[in-house]
Design a protein around this motif. Structure first.
Motif, PDB file in Angstrom:
ATOM      1  N   UNK A  88       0.818  -1.395  -0.079  1.00 51.15           N
ATOM      2  CA  UNK A  88       0.147  -0.038  -0.035  1.00 51.15           C
ATOM      3  C   UNK A  88       0.680   1.018  -0.180  1.00 51.15           C
ATOM      4  N   UNK A  89       2.112   1.015   0.081  1.00 49.68           N
ATOM      5  CA  UNK A  89       3.110   2.366   0.209  1.00 49.68           C
ATOM      6  C   UNK A  89       4.297   1.994  -0.336  1.00 49.68           C
ATOM      7  N   UNK A  90       5.310   2.893  -0.479  1.00 50.73           N
ATOM      8  CA  UNK A  90       6.631   2.744  -0.827  1.00 50.73           C
ATOM      9  C   UNK A  90       7.169   1.801  -0.059  1.00 50.73           C
ATOM     10  N   UNK A  91       7.194   1.642   1.283  1.00 48.43           N
ATOM     11  CA  UNK A  91       8.012   0.855   2.338  1.00 48.43           C
ATOM     12  C   UNK A  91       7.450  -0.478   2.060  1.00 48.43           C
ATOM     13  N   UNK A  92       6.437  -0.628   1.740  1.00 45.37           N
ATOM     14  CA  UNK A  92       5.918  -2.241   1.758  1.00 45.37           C
ATOM     15  C   UNK A  92       6.594  -2.754   0.367  1.00 45.37           C
ATOM     16  N   UNK A  93       6.719  -2.061  -0.615  1.00 46.69           N
ATOM     17  CA  UNK A  93       7.549  -2.426  -1.873  1.00 46.69           C
ATOM     18  C   UNK A  93       8.806  -2.590  -1.754  1.00 46.69           C
ATOM     19  N   UNK A  94       9.424  -1.785  -0.767  1.00 48.32           N
ATOM     20  CA  UNK A  94      10.957  -1.967  -0.640  1.00 48.32           C
ATOM     21  C   UNK A  94      10.946  -3.103   0.486  1.00 48.32           C
ATOM     22  N   UNK A  95      10.304  -3.424   1.527  1.00 46.84           N
ATOM     23  CA  UNK A  95      10.099  -4.721   2.191  1.00 46.84           C
ATOM     24  C   UNK A  95       9.945  -5.940   1.233  1.00 46.84           C
ATOM     25  N   UNK A  96       9.220  -5.780   0.098  1.00 42.85           N
ATOM     26  CA  UNK A  96       9.009  -6.799  -0.573  1.00 42.85           C
ATOM     27  C   UNK A  96      10.370  -7.042  -1.306  1.00 42.85           C
ATOM     28  N   UNK A  97      10.922  -5.887  -1.925  1.00 49.92           N
ATOM     29  CA  UNK A  97      12.446  -6.333  -2.478  1.00 49.92           C
ATOM     30  C   UNK A  97      13.184  -6.564  -1.938  1.00 49.92           C
ATOM     31  N   UNK A  98      13.279  -6.358  -0.497  1.00 55.14           N
ATOM     32  CA  UNK A  98      14.346  -6.761   0.508  1.00 55.14           C
ATOM     33  C   UNK A  98      14.028  -8.296   0.478  1.00 55.14           C
ATOM     34  N   UNK A  99      12.772  -8.577   0.676  1.00 54.72           N
ATOM     35  CA  UNK A  99      12.650 -10.429   1.010  1.00 54.72           C
ATOM     36  C   UNK A  99      12.905 -11.064  -0.219  1.00 54.72           C
ATOM     37  N   UNK A 100      12.687 -10.498  -1.483  1.00 57.00           N
ATOM     38  CA  UNK A 100      13.123 -11.367  -2.674  1.00 57.00           C
ATOM     39  C   UNK A 100      14.563 -11.274  -2.766  1.00 57.00           C
ATOM     40  N   UNK A 101      15.508 -10.593  -2.510  1.00 57.29           N
ATOM     41  CA  UNK A 101      16.712 -10.608  -2.508  1.00 57.29           C
ATOM     42  C   UNK A 101      17.502 -11.311  -1.522  1.00 57.29           C
ATOM     43  N   UNK A 102      16.701 -11.489  -0.152  1.00 57.19           N
ATOM     44  CA  UNK A 102      17.221 -12.070   0.757  1.00 57.19           C
ATOM     45  C   UNK A 102      17.014 -13.546   0.499  1.00 57.19           C
ATOM     46  N   UNK A 103      15.718 -14.074  -0.099  1.00 52.82           N
ATOM     47  CA  UNK A 103      15.532 -15.194  -0.419  1.00 52.82           C
ATOM     48  C   UNK A 103      16.443 -15.933  -1.506  1.00 52.82           C
ATOM     49  N   UNK A 104      16.608 -14.908  -2.297  1.00 51.55           N
ATOM     50  CA  UNK A 104      17.766 -15.523  -3.519  1.00 51.55           C
ATOM     51  C   UNK A 104      19.347 -15.243  -3.183  1.00 51.55           C
ATOM     52  N   UNK A 105      19.464 -14.626  -1.942  1.00 53.06           N
ATOM     53  CA  UNK A 105      20.881 -14.606  -1.777  1.00 53.06           C
ATOM     54  C   UNK A 105      21.628 -13.982  -2.417  1.00 53.06           C
ATOM     55  N   UNK A 106      20.968 -12.818  -2.985  1.00 51.22           N
ATOM     56  CA  UNK A 106      21.737 -11.811  -4.007  1.00 51.22           C
ATOM     57  C   UNK A 106      21.569 -10.303  -3.393  1.00 51.22           C
ATOM     58  N   UNK A 107      22.848  -9.639  -3.909  1.00 53.96           N
ATOM     59  CA  UNK A 107      22.741  -8.031  -3.561  1.00 53.96           C
ATOM     60  C   UNK A 107      22.354  -7.141  -4.623  1.00 53.96           C
ATOM     61  N   UNK A 108      22.547  -7.634  -5.767  1.00 48.18           N
ATOM     62  CA  UNK A 108      22.223  -6.806  -7.064  1.00 48.18           C
ATOM     63  C   UNK A 108      20.612  -6.570  -7.143  1.00 48.18           C
ATOM     64  N   UNK A 109      20.195  -5.548  -7.970  1.00 45.71           N
ATOM     65  CA  UNK A 109      19.043  -4.964  -8.248  1.00 45.71           C
ATOM     66  C   UNK A 109      18.336  -6.213  -9.042  1.00 45.71           C
TER      67      UNK A 109
END
Length: 669
Positions: A88-109
C-alpha cells in the motif's frame, strides 16, 4: 454450391473472420469496414444453416451465445489460482524487494515486470490441442465456476490458438468504461437497477445463465500468465507475455521491465497520475520477479507467491454528511454500527453506508449525527468513516449513544471478557440465527448455490428454517408456494443442498460458525479427529495438543459442543445424511519411513500405469509433497515417457531422477 465447395468456403470464411476479429479486438487495427465484416459473417451463418454438419464449436458464429444454462458447474483448477499479497506504500514495496533479494541470496538489483492491475474478474482458460474447451472463475482459488459459454462471447479471446497447445491461460475479464456507461444508460431507460462500477458489471455479466446477455455486454479480456502440460521455451515472465502475444492472446501493452525497485516505484507513480486516461479501470500495479528460475526458487507461502506483489493505489476519499447510525447483529452476537450517509461517489461507486466498526471508534473519532465526515474505501473495497470535519459543524449535530438492548430480540447487550464489541448473548436471537445460516451456506463453508442472503431471510420469515439443519428438510411443494420460487430455481436449490451433504468435515465445522474457528482451524480439527463424534468428545487438552491450535479456540470448541441445542442440530444433520467425516489424509495415515517421506517430488512426462492424480496421492500418503516445478528445493523427479524441460533441469541441477517402474517399486516397498 455442393458440399465440398461449402467445406472449403466455410474454412476460408472462418479464417478470414477470425483474422479480422484479431486485428480489430486485439490489435486495435481494423482492416475492413463493419459492413464488410457483417457480410462475411452472414455468408458463414447461411452456409452453416445449409450444411449444419459443418457447424463446429470454434466457429465465429458461436460467439453470440448458446442456449441458457440451468446452473454453473464446478471446475477444479489444474493449478491453483493464488491471490497476491498487497503493498500500500513505498515501504511495503521496498520490504518486498528486500525479502526477494534475501530469499535469492543476492545483493544486485532484481529485474521486475510491472503490469497494470486490471479491475475485473480473474478467469482461467483451458486449451487442449490448441482449442478453447473451458473457462472458469477463480472461485476459492482451487475450485471455480464453469463460465465457458459466456467467455466464448468475448471476441478478443481466441477459440483456436496458432499452435496445438494444451495449456491453461490466466487473465482478467473486464468491461471497458464506454460499454459500462452504455449499459447503465440502457438500464436507466428500462428502469432497472444500475451497476455500481465496471468491475461489478463484468462479474455480473459473466455469471449470467443466459450467454446471450454476456454477448450483449461488450466485455474484453487481458491475459497475463500460462501454466500447463506444454512447456513453452521461455525463461522470463516478460518472455511468456510476448509468447502469449504471438499465440494470438490480447496482452496489455502498458507494461515495463524495471531494473530494481526504484524503477518499479517510478512506474507506479506515473500510472497513479495517468490511470484516468485509460479506457478501462485499474486499481493498482502488479509487480513480478521476471526471471522464472527465480520465481521457482522463491516459491510460495500458504496463500501467495513470494515472487509477486500487488501495489494497491491509495484509497480515494470523499466528504459527505452522516445522517444516522444503524446497528446490525452478526452470527456471533456482535453488534456493529454502520453509518448512513448522503450518497457520494467514491472510487467509481455510489456510497451510502460505511463501517464504524464499534462503539469505541465512534467515541475516539467524536462522531455525531449530522457531521460532515471523510469516507474512504479500505483497499478500494470496504467504505469506512476515517475522520470528522469538526470545522464544518453548525451546532445542530447530535451525539450518538449505542443501544443497551438487542435491536432484533430486545435482550440486554453485554461486553464479554473486556471485549470492545457489545454482544447479544441470547442463543435464540433471530438476527444471529439468520446470520449463522447465511454463513453456513456461503462459498467457503457448505457452498450451497441458490441459497443466498435473500433466500435465507425469505425462508426464515416464512418460518421454514430456524437452524442450519432445517435446510435439509425443506419441502419442494411448500417452497413452490413462495414468491419468486419457480420450479427450476427450487429444483436447483434442492439439488445444491443435496450435493452439500457430501462435503468433507472441515467445511461443516467452519459452516457451523464456532467462535474463533476459521477455515484453517476447522481443517486442523477435522484432520486430527477425523469424525464429528470424536471431536464432540474431545477435551481441551486434546485440542490444544494440535499444532497452531491455542487455548482460546480449544475452550470455544468444548463449550460449543456442550450446548444441548448444538447436539440436537448435529444429530438432525447426521439423520439428514450430511457427511460427518474428514475426506482428506489423516496425520496417522501419512507414512514417515517411506522413500518419499519429507521429500519434494516433481512428476513429469507421461505415466502409463497410474494417472498423475493417483501418483500424487501415492506420494502424499507416504509423507511426500508434490510440486509442479523443478528447483533447488526439489528432492526427486519421477520421469515418464516424453519428459521434457523439467527432466533436463533436474539433470542440470543434479537432482535424483527415477522412472515409473522404479517409482512403483518404491510405492510397493
Amino acid at each position: 454450391m455442393d458440399r465440398n465447395e461449402a467445406i472449403q468456403r466455410v474454412e476460408e470464411l472462418r479464417h478470414i473472420i477470425e483474422q479480422h476479429n484479431y486485428l480489430y479486438y486485439v490489435k486495435d487495427d481494423p482492416q475492413i469496414s463493419d459492413h464488410e465484416w457483417d457480410r462475411l459473417m452472414q455468408e458463414l451463418i447461411r452456409l452453416e444453416g445449409d450444411f449444419p454438419e459443418l457447424l463446429t464449436p470454434d466457429s465465429p458464429t458461436q460467439r453470440v451465445g448458446g442456449p441458457p444454462l440451468e446452473f454453473f458447474e464446478k471446475v477444479e483448477h489444474t493449478t491453483p489460482m493464488l491471490s497476491l499479497g498487497n503493498a500500500f506504500d513505498e515501504q511495503d514495496l521496498r520490504d518486498f524487494d528486500r525479502r526477494v533479494r534475501q530469499g535469492l541470496g543476492v545483493d544486485d538489483a532484481i529485474r521486475y515486470m510491472c503490469e497494470l492491475k486490471i479491475d475485473g474478474l480473474a478467469v482461467s482458460l483451458r486449451y487442449e490441442g490448441g482449442m478453447f474447451v473451458r473457462g472458469a472463475t477463480r472461485g476459492d482459488g482451487r475450485t471455480g465456476e464453469d463460465i465457458t459459454q459466456n467467455l466464448r462471447t468475448i471476441r478478443s479471446l481466441p477459440v483456436k490458438l496458432k499452435q496445438p497447445l494444451t495449456i491453461d491461460i490466466r487473465g482478467e475479464a473486464f468491461m471497458p468504461r464506454r460499454a459500462f456507461e452504455r449499459l447503465n444508460r440502457e438500464r436507466t431507460e428500462r428502469e432497472e437497477p444500475l451497476f455500481a462500477n465496471p468491475r461489478n458489471a463484468a462479474a455480473g455479466s459473466l455469471r449470467q445463465l443466459d450467454p446471450k446477455i454476456a454477448a450483449s455486454r461488450s466485455l474484453d479480456i487481458f491475459l497475463y500468465s500460462m501454466v500447463g502440460e506444454d512447456v513453452l521455451p521461455v525463461d522470463t515472465h516478460s518472455g511468456a507475455l510476448s509468447m502469449l502475444d504471438e499465440l494470438g492472446f490480447k496482452v496489455n501493452p502498458e507494461r515495463r521491465i524495471c531494473d530494481g525497485i526504484d524503477e518499479v516505484i517510478s512506474f507506479i507513480e506515473g500510472w497513479q497520475e495517468r490511470r484516468s486516461e485509460l479506457a478501462y479501470d485499474i486499481d493498482g500495479i502488479v509487480v513480478k520477479v521476471d526471471r522464472l528460475a527465480y520465481q521457482e526458487e522463491l516459491g510460495f507461502t500458504a496463500k501467495t507467491p513470494r515472487w509477486a506483489i500487488a501495489y494497491k493505489f491509495p484509497a480515494e476519499e470523499a466528504v459527505t454528511v452522516l445522517r444516522d447510525i444503524e446497528v446490525t447483529v452478526g452470527r456471533t452476537g456482535a453488534v456493529t454500527p454502520t453509518a448512513i450517509l448522503d450518497p457520494v461517489s467514491l472510487a467509481g461507486t455510489t456510497v451510502q453506508r460505511a463501517s464504524l466498526h464499534n462503539e469505541d471508534i465512534i467515541r475516539e473519532k467524536g462522531i455525531m449525527i449530522g457531521d460532515h465526515v471523510v469516507v474512504k474505501k479500505a483497499g478500494d473495497i470496504i467504505p469506512e468513516v476515517v475522520a470528522v470535519k469538526t470545522d464544518m459543524r453548525t451546532g445542530d449535530e447530535q451525539p450518538y449513544h449505542m443501544p443497551t438492548h438487542c435491536p432484533a430480540c430486545a435482550s440486554e447487550l453485554v461486553r464479554l471478557d473486556e471485549e470492545v464489541a457489545l454482544r447479544c448473548i441470547n442463543p435464540q436471537c433471530s438476527a444471529q440465527i439468520r446470520e449463522g445460516i447465511i454463513h453456513f451456506v456461503s462459498r467457503n463453508a457448505m457452498n450451497i448455490d441458490g441459497v443466498g442472503e435473500k433466500v435465507v431471510i425469505q425462508l426464515y420469515e416464512h418460518e421454514l428454517i430456524r437452524s442450519v439443519a432445517d435446510l435439509y428438510y425443506l419441502n419442494r411443494e411448500v417452497l413452490l408456494e413462495l414468491d419468486r420460487m419457480g420450479e427450476k430455481s427450487v429444483d436447483n436449490m434442492l439439488k445444491a443442498i443435496e450435493t452439500s451433504k457430501n462435503n468433507s468435515l472441515e467445511r461443516l465445522l467452519f459452516g457451523l460458525g464456532i467462535r474463533f474457528v476459521g477455515e484453517k482451524a476447522a481443517r486442523l480439527l477435522a484432520q486430527q479427529f477425523g469424525t464429528m463424534e470424536k471431536l464432540q468428545q474431545a477435551t481441551e487438552e486434546e485440542i490444544i495438543s494440535i499444532h497452531e491450535i491455542g487455548v482460546k479456540i480449544a475452550e470455544s470448541v468444548v463449550k460449543y459442543f456442550e450446548k444441548p441445542e448444538v447436539t440436537e442440530t448435529i444429530n438432525r444433520l447426521r439423520e439428514a445424511g450430511v457427511n460427518m467425516e474428514y475426506k482428506g489424509l489423516r496425520p496417522e495415515e501419512v507414512e514417515t519411513d517411506s522413500p518419499f517421506s519429507g521429500k519434494t517430488v516433481v512428476l513429469t512426462g507421461t505415466l502409463e500405469q497410474v494417472t498423475r492424480k493417483e501418483a500424487q496421492q501415492l506420494i502424499e500418503v507416504r509423507g511426500g509433497k508434490v510440486s509442479g516445478s523443478v528447483s533447488k528445493k526439489t528432492d526427486l523427479v519421477v520421469a515418464g515417457e516424453a519428459a521434457g524441460s523439467k527432466l533436463a533441469k533436474a539433470n542440470e541441477l543434479g537432482i535424483q531422477v527415477i522412472d515409473e517402474a522404479t517409482f512403483l517399486e518404491w510405492v510397493n516397498d
